[in-house]
Motif scaffolding. Structure first.
Motif, short mmCIF file in Angstrom:
data_model
loop_
_atom_site.label_atom_id
_atom_site.label_comp_id
_atom_site.label_asym_id
_atom_site.label_seq_id
_atom_site.Cartn_x
_atom_site.Cartn_y
_atom_site.Cartn_z
N LEU A 35 -61.88 8.70 -18.61
CA LEU A 35 -60.91 9.65 -19.15
C LEU A 35 -61.40 11.08 -19.17
CD1 LEU A 35 -59.81 7.45 -22.14
CD2 LEU A 35 -58.69 7.65 -19.94
N GLY A 36 -62.61 11.31 -18.73
CA GLY A 36 -63.15 12.66 -18.75
C GLY A 36 -62.41 13.57 -17.80
N ILE A 65 -48.89 12.95 -10.39
CA ILE A 65 -48.17 12.74 -11.65
C ILE A 65 -48.83 11.61 -12.45
CG2 ILE A 65 -45.99 11.92 -12.63
CD1 ILE A 65 -44.60 13.47 -10.33
N PHE A 66 -49.21 10.54 -11.77
CA PHE A 66 -49.90 9.43 -12.43
C PHE A 66 -51.19 9.93 -13.09
CE2 PHE A 66 -52.92 5.98 -12.61
CZ PHE A 66 -52.18 4.92 -13.12
N PRO A 71 -54.19 8.98 -17.69
CA PRO A 71 -55.45 9.18 -18.41
C PRO A 71 -55.27 9.88 -19.76
CG PRO A 71 -55.73 9.75 -16.12
CD PRO A 71 -54.27 9.54 -16.33
N VAL A 72 -54.31 10.79 -19.85
CA VAL A 72 -54.07 11.49 -21.11
C VAL A 72 -53.52 10.52 -22.16
CG1 VAL A 72 -52.72 13.31 -22.21
CG2 VAL A 72 -53.72 13.69 -19.96
N ILE A 73 -52.61 9.65 -21.76
CA ILE A 73 -52.05 8.66 -22.68
C ILE A 73 -53.14 7.69 -23.13
CG2 ILE A 73 -50.46 6.70 -22.84
CD1 ILE A 73 -48.60 8.33 -20.93
N ILE A 74 -53.96 7.23 -22.20
CA ILE A 74 -55.05 6.33 -22.56
C ILE A 74 -56.03 7.03 -23.49
CG2 ILE A 74 -57.02 5.01 -21.67
CD1 ILE A 74 -55.40 4.54 -19.11
N VAL A 78 -57.14 5.83 -27.22
CA VAL A 78 -58.54 5.58 -27.56
C VAL A 78 -58.93 6.42 -28.78
CG1 VAL A 78 -60.93 5.92 -26.79
CG2 VAL A 78 -59.27 4.84 -25.27
N LYS A 79 -58.53 7.69 -28.81
CA LYS A 79 -58.86 8.53 -29.97
C LYS A 79 -58.19 8.01 -31.24
CE LYS A 79 -59.87 12.73 -27.48
NZ LYS A 79 -59.41 14.06 -27.09
#
Length: 103
Positions: A35-36, A65-66, A71-74, A78-79
């Protein structure tokens, strides 16, 4: 189904044998890899390999777009897990993350 239960049991045994600091490091390492902000090209390469493997045409705009969304949603999930649910499971790991957040 027994293989899934065995896999879960093995995962729990491995995680229980790691120190709390090791758990925190493992969580940070995994989230940074996947996710970095530096992993855009990794996501793009992985998606292109998957799409080409199934014989589909690579559409760069769809991949972009993916990469912008998933990654932002994941990362948000996670946060949320780290700061809302993890303190219930392991207070020591939560304290480590709080200390890191202060710095």
């Amino acid at each position: 189904m027994p293989s899934v239960a065995l896999l879960k049991f093995t995962g729990y045994k491995l995680l229980n044998n790691i120190s709390d600091t090791g758990k925190a490091l493992l969580i940070i390492l995994i989230t940074d890899i996947f996710l970095g902000y530096h992993s855009e090209s990794g996501w793009q390469t992985l998606l292109e390999i998957i799409v080409e493997h199934y014989g589909l045409q690579v559409d760069q705009s769809t991949i972009t777009i993916f990469i912008c969304l998933v990654p932002v949603i994941i990362d948000a999930c996670v946060k949320l897990w780290l700061f809302k649910f993890l303190p219930r499971l392991s207070p020591k790991v939560a304290n480590i993350f709080r200390e890191m957040k202060r710095h």
